[in-house]
Enzyme design. Structure first.
Site, PDB file in Angstrom:
ATOM      1  N   SER A   1       0.815  -1.210   0.000  1.00 18.30           N
ATOM      2  CA  SER A   1       0.000   0.000   0.000  1.00 18.30           C
ATOM      3  C   SER A   1       0.853   1.267   0.000  1.00 18.30           C
ATOM      4  CB  SER A   1      -0.950  -0.063   1.194  1.00 18.30           C
ATOM      5  OG  SER A   1      -2.095   0.671   0.917  1.00 18.30           O
TER       6      SER A   1
ATOM      7  N   HIS B   1      -7.767  -5.541  -0.007  1.00 18.28           N
ATOM      8  CA  HIS B   1      -6.520  -4.804   0.225  1.00 18.28           C
ATOM      9  C   HIS B   1      -5.823  -5.349   1.477  1.00 18.28           C
ATOM     10  CE1 HIS B   1      -4.108  -1.169  -0.202  1.00 18.28           C
ATOM     11  NE2 HIS B   1      -4.234  -0.950   1.096  1.00 18.28           N
TER      12      HIS B   1
HETATM   13  C1  GCU Z   1      -5.300   4.876   1.824  1.00 20.59           C
HETATM   14  C2  GCU Z   1      -4.689   5.631   0.663  1.00 20.59           C
HETATM   15  C3  GCU Z   1      -3.895   4.721  -0.260  1.00 20.59           C
HETATM   16  C4  GCU Z   1      -2.919   3.884   0.544  1.00 20.59           C
HETATM   17  C5  GCU Z   1      -3.636   3.182   1.655  1.00 20.59           C
HETATM   18  C6  GCU Z   1      -2.728   2.408   2.612  1.00 20.59           C
HETATM   19  O1  GCU Z   1      -6.300   4.042   1.356  1.00 20.59           O
HETATM   20  O2  GCU Z   1      -5.726   6.289  -0.007  1.00 20.59           O
HETATM   21  O3  GCU Z   1      -3.187   5.483  -1.206  1.00 20.59           O
HETATM   22  O4  GCU Z   1      -2.244   2.997  -0.313  1.00 20.59           O
HETATM   23  O5  GCU Z   1      -4.303   4.125   2.457  1.00 20.59           O
HETATM   24  O6  GCU Z   1      -1.574   2.724   2.751  1.00 20.59           O
HETATM   25  O7  GCU Z   1      -3.251   1.486   3.253  1.00 20.59           O
END
Ligand code: GCU
Length: 423
Positions: A263, A404
């Site tokens: 992420s 995710h």
């Molecule tokens: C949020 C953000 C993302 C990121 C994510 C994370 O959702 O919008 O860009 O990748 O956090 O780091 O879990």
């Protein structure tokens, strides 16, 4: 006018909501705008790049500078001093299969310093091991229940489920992210694992008064300059400095360090791999906008949304491209190309539409001509594979079922691929 605390709170919440919802996101493939994707093999002046030498000497430097000055931000100079101290070591970790080391890194600049701890597990049955190296979200002590992992004293985000309400890590959070770190599988696969808590480098909040940035300020300076580093660049820098340590430790094969991240930390591993070519390979798991996903698709999270919600992640210059993607002379496939010819693995999750799996995949495809210059096999198809059907060339990609996250499945693929291309 005197406002009650309640009114103030309401005002704050509504302002925050307005700020967050001002920019719409799109999940409809039919609404993806038409866009022109820059050719990684054509210089900004239009010269066609035909050889790996031309790429290395001409195109790569100009692309890197663009990302450095306009996306992630430049590191403003060198540090004055770096030191390493092994502060803990154990020979019976991970069911007796691993050696554990905890190493304190101290970076000094302008007579100020910050320290962070690298937690390292190495397979006992190897004298020198290739490793995966990645930052973690909530402290080293969360990656495994091992009671010997030193708990961070740095700022951590308040997290109800982990019992954290005052920005201090708690014993109750020990081992709570074990599911994201398949350490035993990694050790069994013949690799080591190293991790750092990114909050020890720069706390993940829109505040540049603390963390690594603050060491580099001149008198009276409060923020990085517009072309200077945001937090992603600072976290990446710390990964590079950890690599400096690995080069001093004979138990680690420093020529075989694969930088990994999930992420926002996947964005970080990509930038670390682009910036420091000593990293032997790069893995970005669900890295999304500002990571592997193509910005010009404007699918899921966009440049506008990310810079509004996380104004501290990128350089201020990146704001120029808010709702202005067509003016961007690069896109994220060219960030991936900066990793060539080294092994690169991009992974997505089916339900993670926010990160735009298709955009993450297309980036691997459009970066591949640069790998071809080096006779390395990238991803030739422009059709995203079925779920759980990895493509594992030097450039690798998978989209797995689920949301995710980093799962056991993801690690199984990374280990298999690294055995083929790194070990
Ligand atoms: C949020 C953000 C993302 C990121 C994510 C994370 O959702 O919008 O860009 O990748 O956090 O780091 O879990």
């Amino acid at each position: 006018m005197k406002l009650s605390l309640y009114t103030l709170l309401l005002l704050f919440v509504s302002q925050t909501l307005i700020a967050q919802t001002a920019y719409e996101h799109n999940y409809d493939e039919n609404k993806v705008p038409q866009f022109h994707l820059p050719d990684p093999l054509k210089t900004f002046e239009g010269k066609q790049i035909k050889t790996s030498q031309e790429w290395t000497n001409m195109r790569r430097p100009e692309l890197y500078s663009f990302f450095e000055e306009n996306v992630y931000g430049k590191v403003p100079g060198a540090i004055d001093d770096i030191s390493f101290e092994v502060i803990e070591q154990g020979n019976n970790a991970i069911n007796g299969k691993a050696i554990r080391k905890q190493v304190k890194v101290t970076l000094t600049k302008n007579k100020q310093s910050i320290s962070y701890t690298i937690l390292i597990y190495l397979p006992k049955n190897k004298t020198t091991a290739p490793i995966f190296m990645g930052p973690n979200f909530r402290g080293n002590h969360t990656v495994n229940a091992d009671p010997n992992i030193i708990m961070t004293s740095a700022w951590v985000p308040n997290t109800k489920e982990l019992g954290i309400t005052d920005h201090k890590a708690q014993e109750s959070s020990r081992g709570t992210r074990t599911n994201r770190w398949a350490i035993e599988k990694i050790i069994d696969g013949g690799f080591g694992l190293a991790t750092i808590y990114y909050g020890e480098v720069d706390p993940d909040k829109d505040d540049f008064s603390d963390g690594l940035h603050s060491l580099f300020y001149s008198e009276g300076q409060l923020n990085p300059k517009p072309d200077e580093w945001g937090s992603i660049s600072a976290w990446s820098f710390a990964l590079s400095k950890a690599l400096d340590y690995f080069e001093t430790d004979s138990a680690i094969d420093a020529a075989k360090v694969v930088v990994f991240g999930h992420s926002r930390l996947g964005k970080t591993s990509l930038w670390a791999g682009a910036s420091d070519q000593r990293f032997a390979g790069v893995i970005a798991n669900d890295s999304g906008c500002g990571g592997a996903a193509l910005s010009k698709r404007k699918y899921g999270e966009t440049i506008a949304i990310i810079n509004t919600a996380f104004p501290h992640w990128f350089s201020d210059n990146f704001n120029k491209y808010i709702e202005n993607e067509s003016a961007l002379p690069v896109d994220q496939h060219e960030l991936l190309a900066l990793i060539a010819p080294r092994p690169l693995y991009i992974a997505s999750a089916k339900e993670d539409r926010w990160a735009d799996p298709k955009g993450e995949f297309l980036s691997t495809h459009f970066a591949s001509p640069v790998y071809a210059l080096f006779d390395k096999e990238g991803i030739s198809t422009s059709k995203i594979p079925e779920v759980n059907q990895p493509i594992q060339n030097i450039v690798a990609y998978h989209i797995r079922t689920g949301k995710h996250d980093v799962t056991e499945y993801d690690w199984e693929q990374y280990i298999k691929w690294a055995k083929k291309h790194i070990e």
